[in-house]
Design a protein around this motif. Structure first.
Motif, PDB file in Angstrom:
ATOM      1  N   PRO A   1       0.853  -1.179   0.000  1.00 56.11           N
ATOM      2  CA  PRO A   1       0.000   0.000   0.000  1.00 56.11           C
ATOM      3  C   PRO A   1       0.897   1.240   0.000  1.00 56.11           C
ATOM      4  N   ALA A   2       0.387   2.335  -0.562  1.00 49.39           N
ATOM      5  CA  ALA A   2       1.211   3.546  -0.602  1.00 49.39           C
ATOM      6  C   ALA A   2       1.534   3.982   0.819  1.00 49.39           C
TER       7      ALA A   2
ATOM      8  N   ASP B   1      -3.902   5.517   0.073  1.00 46.49           N
ATOM      9  CA  ASP B   1      -4.832   4.513  -0.461  1.00 46.49           C
ATOM     10  C   ASP B   1      -6.230   4.622   0.150  1.00 46.49           C
ATOM     11  N   ARG B   2      -6.320   5.232   1.309  1.00 45.08           N
ATOM     12  CA  ARG B   2      -7.640   5.435   1.924  1.00 45.08           C
ATOM     13  C   ARG B   2      -7.558   6.761   2.683  1.00 45.08           C
TER      14      ARG B   2
ATOM     15  N   GLY C   1       0.926   1.314   5.692  1.00 46.71           N
ATOM     16  CA  GLY C   1      -0.242   2.000   5.113  1.00 46.71           C
ATOM     17  C   GLY C   1      -1.520   1.812   5.906  1.00 46.71           C
TER      18      GLY C   1
END
Ligand code: HEM
Ligand code: SF4
Ligand code: SF4
Length: 529
Positions: A294-295, A371-372, A343
């Motif tokens: 995840p980023a 990502d969120r 992340g």
């Protein structure tokens, strides 16, 4: 995140979930042994060290002295050194047992890839060292089992091309075995656990506040179990070793020596190649193939005031503070090391600037998980609120890892997914309730003390119960918030809580702010007055 080996991980995870559930009926959540495996490993390690130091005082280093000294401890001094011997043995069994279960659990939870590769990779030599230490311990007793272990191990090692003379030769006749060998073995038996400790220290370098001490109740229970085992089934030797004879059937400690019948009976080439293949697969598992990471979290300097809350809450030591690099009047600024970041967004949940009340159309907090993003959580909350039409309205903020919230969606229940329960800033609860977007909020996540990101559930509880910053504002009555640690297999539990919570909310009536609650409509001081 999708598992790499679902055929293996899914059933294994189901077994762990069930075992966790069964154990949670016997133990309070924080004592559940399955949630304290690493800490139990350390607990057993320290018992091994303490009992080992005591045994060393009486141990006679030498072919003829070793067995007699251990017999003296076991028989003549059964009440002290004998008990210590049993603690030493059973704690060693305990260590290898919890380390193996811990290893399988981390694998089943997919906590070995991406950024977590470091803890995984350092865990592999730690486990191997535990085995070497255990096997060398059996050797030191110099009874029939030690003779068996010595012969099988050295014959196995002799398949390697490193030794000029076969090591197994030393054990062919009594004249060939020298005291020096025991000095070497005792050195190995002390040095290896010390090296293991250094490796375990490395093992924990990338996680913040690792739990290395089990809760007191579990430690006392573990200690009592060791005492009971030592009394009921004390550790004893299996007759003096005699190199003039081939050792007959011996009783094996299956925790350490379970593979010995295979080493003894299968060709060396087969056992070595399978062992090396297994080691290679386990050691390289985090890259087979690598996780799509995840980023990493991003800091927005314009919104960071250097409060350090994100540093305290990040479970993976991914954030540090450095001196301010812009001209804003704050001492420090947060910096994320992408190599450590999973992340999870817990940092965004901790940041005081992650508040949905901000009027800007672009909600950019000091730190965010791309990502969120926090802004997307507000968008989802607003959209879900607009959709709710029936009866008592509930908004569930649900961790995607626990993944059971979706099944509860209805005309009166909105669902907003989170990267982790710890990602939710308490200001969102305030926002939903005070703006009357819903009558109550549920935060759902992994089972209690079992957060995939280690601390998400714990920080959320502390923030909502107003023990940790950022705290839920007092104007939100606690009865309008419910925390449900349902876990992946807790769909029924969450559904039941939704129904129950709806009834409780119904009896509370619609939310009214505190100033409004003190006065009745029409009274002086009331909004309508
Ligand atoms: C040999 C004895 C071992 C001990 C005493 C030990 C201890 C620990 C402890 C205390 C933690 C931190 C738990 C927490 O606070 O969340 C941990 C984490 C971890 N361990 Fe071990 N460990 C051992 C062996 C292993 C092995 C063999 C593996 C796998 C090859 C392993 C893989 C991991 C991983 C991946 C984590 C990080 C989990 C996460 O990211 O949340 N450990 N270990
Ligand atoms: S996303 Fe999680 S791991 Fe990454 S910096 Fe934030 S709290 Fe730490
Ligand atoms: S919590 Fe937010 S404001 Fe505080 S240091 Fe971290 S990024 Fe900056």
């Amino acid at each position: 995140m999708s598992d790499r080996f679902p055929a293996v991980t899914a059933p294994l995870r189901a077994i762990f979930d069930e075992a966790e559930r069964a154990l949670s009926k016997v133990f309070p959540p924080q004592w559940n042994p399955l949630l304290n495996l690493g800490a139990l490993g350390f607990f057993f390690y320290w018992i091994i060290v303490a009992s080992g130091v005591y045994l060393f005082i009486f141990f006679g280093t030498g072919v003829n002295k070793a067995f007699d000294s251990v017999e003296y401890m076991t028989r003549d001094q059964w009440y002290a050194a004998g008990l210590m011997r049993s603690f030493h043995r059973y704690a060693s069994d305990g260590l290898v047992f919890v380390a193996l279960i811990h290893f399988m659990r981390e694998f089943s939870l997919d906590r070995y890839r991406g950024v977590r590769w470091f803890s995984w990779l350092t865990g592999v030599p730690a486990l191997m060292l535990v085995y070497v230490a255990g096997v060398s311990g059996y050797w030191l007793v110099w009874d029939k089992l030690a003779q068996y272990v010595a012969i099988v191990t050295t014959e196995w090692l002799d398949h390697l091309p490193f030794f000029g003379q076969p090591v197994a030769r030393n054990f062919l006749s009594p004249d060939l075995l020298e005291d020096r060998f025991f000095t070497l073995m005792i050195f190995v038996h002390i040095a290896i656990p010390l090296i293991a400790l250094i490796v375990l220290w490395l093992h924990l370098q990338r996680i913040s506040r690792p739990r290395i001490n089990p809760p007191r109740g579990l430690a006392i229970g573990g200690g009592l179990a060791l005492i009971a085992l030592a009394i009921v089934d004390p550790a004893v030797s299996q007759g003096r070793a005699d190199l003039a004879e081939v050792p007959g059937a011996v009783g094996l400690d299956w925790f350490y020596l379970g593979g010995y019948p295979l080493l003894e009976n299968l060709p060396g080439r087969a056992t070595w190649s399978s062992a090396l293949a297994m080691l290679l697969v386990v050691a390289t598992a985090p890259w087979l193939p690598p996780l799509r990471r995840p980023a990493a979290a991003k800091v927005d300097l314009a919104n960071c005031n250097g409060c350090t809350r994100c540093v305290s809450d990040c479970p993976y030591n991914a954030i540090t503070m450095r001196p301010r690099s812009d001209d804003r009047p704050f001492e420090g600024e947060a910096v994320v090391d992408p190599a450590y970041c999973v992340g999870c967004g817990i940092c965004a949940g901790a940041c005081p600037t992650s508040t949905p009340f901000r009027r800007m159309s672009d909600l950019v907090p000091g730190i965010d998980a791309p990502d969120r993003a926090i802004a997307s959580i507000r968008v989802d909350a607003d959209r879900e609120a607009a959709r709710l039409s029936e009866g008592t309205r509930i908004m569930i903020f649900g961790c995607m890892n626990a993944g059971v919230a979706e099944a509860c969606r209805s005309d009166s229940v909105g669902i907003v997914p989170l990267a982790c329960s710890g990602q939710l800033p308490p200001a969102f609860v305030d926002y939903v309730i005070s703006r009357r977007l819903a009558d109550g909020v549920i935060i759902a996540g992994c089972a209690e003390n079992s957060c995939l990101n280690r601390r998400g559930g714990a920080w959320t509880t502390d923030r909502v119960e107003r023990r940790r910053d950022p705290r839920l504002r007092k104007r939100i009555p606690s009865e309008r918030v419910s925390l449900v640690w349902a876990g992946r297999r807790g769909a029924a539990k969450l559904k039941a809580e939704v129904e129950d919570f709806a009834k409780r909310l119904e009896s509370l009536g619609p939310y009214r702010p505190a100033w409004d609650r003190k006065t009745a409509p029409g009274e002086p001081g009331h909004a309508d007055a």
